[in-house]
Design a protein around this motif. Structure first.
Motif, PDB file in Angstrom:
ATOM      1  N   PRO A 100       0.816  -1.214   0.000  1.00  0.00           N
ATOM      2  CA  PRO A 100       0.000   0.000   0.000  1.00  0.00           C
ATOM      3  C   PRO A 100       0.849   1.262   0.000  1.00  0.00           C
ATOM      4  O   PRO A 100       0.358   2.351  -0.224  1.00  0.00           O
ATOM      5  N   GLU A 101       2.156   1.107   0.246  1.00  0.00           N
ATOM      6  CA  GLU A 101       3.029   2.271   0.303  1.00  0.00           C
ATOM      7  C   GLU A 101       3.565   2.622  -1.085  1.00  0.00           C
ATOM      8  O   GLU A 101       3.847   1.748  -1.888  1.00  0.00           O
ATOM      9  N   LEU A 102       3.687   3.907  -1.320  1.00  0.00           N
ATOM     10  CA  LEU A 102       4.210   4.419  -2.574  1.00  0.00           C
ATOM     11  C   LEU A 102       5.476   5.202  -2.276  1.00  0.00           C
ATOM     12  O   LEU A 102       5.484   6.083  -1.417  1.00  0.00           O
ATOM     13  N   MET A 103       6.525   4.901  -2.989  1.00  0.00           N
ATOM     14  CA  MET A 103       7.782   5.634  -2.871  1.00  0.00           C
ATOM     15  C   MET A 103       8.085   6.246  -4.222  1.00  0.00           C
ATOM     16  O   MET A 103       7.989   5.558  -5.244  1.00  0.00           O
ATOM     17  N   ILE A 104       8.397   7.545  -4.249  1.00  0.00           N
ATOM     18  CA  ILE A 104       8.841   8.185  -5.482  1.00  0.00           C
ATOM     19  C   ILE A 104      10.209   8.800  -5.237  1.00  0.00           C
ATOM     20  O   ILE A 104      10.521   9.219  -4.128  1.00  0.00           O
ATOM     21  N   SER A 105      11.007   8.842  -6.274  1.00  0.00           N
ATOM     22  CA  SER A 105      12.359   9.344  -6.159  1.00  0.00           C
ATOM     23  C   SER A 105      12.774   9.917  -7.501  1.00  0.00           C
ATOM     24  O   SER A 105      12.392   9.383  -8.541  1.00  0.00           O
ATOM     25  N   GLY A 106      13.542  11.000  -7.483  1.00  0.00           N
ATOM     26  CA  GLY A 106      14.010  11.548  -8.742  1.00  0.00           C
ATOM     27  C   GLY A 106      14.610  12.929  -8.630  1.00  0.00           C
ATOM     28  O   GLY A 106      15.025  13.362  -7.553  1.00  0.00           O
ATOM     29  N   LEU A 107      14.594  13.608  -9.768  1.00  0.00           N
ATOM     30  CA  LEU A 107      15.186  14.929  -9.912  1.00  0.00           C
ATOM     31  C   LEU A 107      14.267  15.805 -10.739  1.00  0.00           C
ATOM     32  O   LEU A 107      13.543  15.313 -11.602  1.00  0.00           O
ATOM     33  N   ALA A 108      14.319  17.118 -10.481  1.00  0.00           N
ATOM     34  CA  ALA A 108      13.572  18.071 -11.300  1.00  0.00           C
ATOM     35  C   ALA A 108      14.251  19.426 -11.199  1.00  0.00           C
ATOM     36  O   ALA A 108      14.986  19.706 -10.248  1.00  0.00           O
ATOM     37  N   ALA A 109      13.994  20.262 -12.190  1.00  0.00           N
ATOM     38  CA  ALA A 109      14.531  21.624 -12.188  1.00  0.00           C
ATOM     39  C   ALA A 109      13.485  22.571 -11.629  1.00  0.00           C
ATOM     40  O   ALA A 109      12.311  22.511 -11.991  1.00  0.00           O
ATOM     41  N   LEU A 110      13.929  23.440 -10.731  1.00  0.00           N
ATOM     42  CA  LEU A 110      13.061  24.468 -10.177  1.00  0.00           C
ATOM     43  C   LEU A 110      12.972  25.646 -11.146  1.00  0.00           C
ATOM     44  O   LEU A 110      13.871  25.855 -11.973  1.00  0.00           O
ATOM     45  N   ALA A 111      11.906  26.427 -11.030  1.00  0.00           N
ATOM     46  CA  ALA A 111      11.781  27.648 -11.828  1.00  0.00           C
ATOM     47  C   ALA A 111      12.904  28.609 -11.413  1.00  0.00           C
ATOM     48  O   ALA A 111      13.342  28.600 -10.251  1.00  0.00           O
ATOM     49  N   PRO A 112      13.378  29.439 -12.333  1.00  0.00           N
ATOM     50  CA  PRO A 112      14.429  30.407 -11.983  1.00  0.00           C
ATOM     51  C   PRO A 112      14.010  31.261 -10.786  1.00  0.00           C
ATOM     52  O   PRO A 112      12.893  31.754 -10.721  1.00  0.00           O
ATOM     53  N   GLY A 113      14.915  31.376  -9.818  1.00  0.00           N
ATOM     54  CA  GLY A 113      14.664  32.184  -8.632  1.00  0.00           C
ATOM     55  C   GLY A 113      13.946  31.452  -7.505  1.00  0.00           C
ATOM     56  O   GLY A 113      13.872  31.970  -6.386  1.00  0.00           O
TER      57      GLY A 113
END
Length: 156
Positions: free
Chosen positions: A70-83
């Protein structure tokens, strides 16, 4: 007769990659990861709009246990908006801190080696969460405005 068999085998081999591609999720761009930022923005609303997302889920791929969880694990990378990182840094206390590992869980393997080169990770206890079966850990690289995340049951 042999020539006809070879033609059918060749046609079958040409169709296999197409069939494989069609069975993949529509938002996948890499070898086994998702690129849709909307689920991440829902899980981490404080981070605002995200781009260049590469993430995996424990419900993707081959769970070796064979037992549904029932548990969900997510993992990764993303770019934030400038600033955005500067905005977060002005509102929260950050300290140097790197992730404990380089995507070593069985479901994270597609992301191994991904991410910024020579990152200078920082993190904030105020942004991390660890309560009631939910856990979120965020690391930010100032040089690239990249966020690396690991979350257990991010949607509650």
């Amino acid at each position: 007769m042999e020539r006809r068999k070879l033609i059918w085998i060749g046609a079958g081999l040409a169709v296999l990659p197409v069939g494989w591609a069609l069975t993949r999720s529509g938002d996948d761009a890499g070898p086994g990861w998702h690129t849709d930022a909307a689920p991440l923005e829902q899980a981490f609303p404080l981070l605002g709009p995200l781009t260049d997302a590469r993430w995996v889920s424990s419900r993707d791929g081959d769970d070796r246990s064979g037992i549904p969880s029932p548990e969900l694990m997510i993992s990764g990378l993303a770019a934030l908006a400038p600033g955005k990182l500067a905005e977060l840094a002005a509102a929260h206390t950050f300290v140097p801190g790197a992730p404990a590992s380089d995507f070593t869980s069985w479901f994270e393997k597609p992301l191994k080696g991904q991410g910024p080169k020579n990152p200078q990770w920082i993190r904030s206890d105020e942004l991390d969460r660890d309560t009631f079966g939910r856990s979120t850990h965020l690391w930010f690289d100032r040089g690239t405005d990249t966020v690396r995340f690991s979350a257990l049951n991010p949607y509650g």
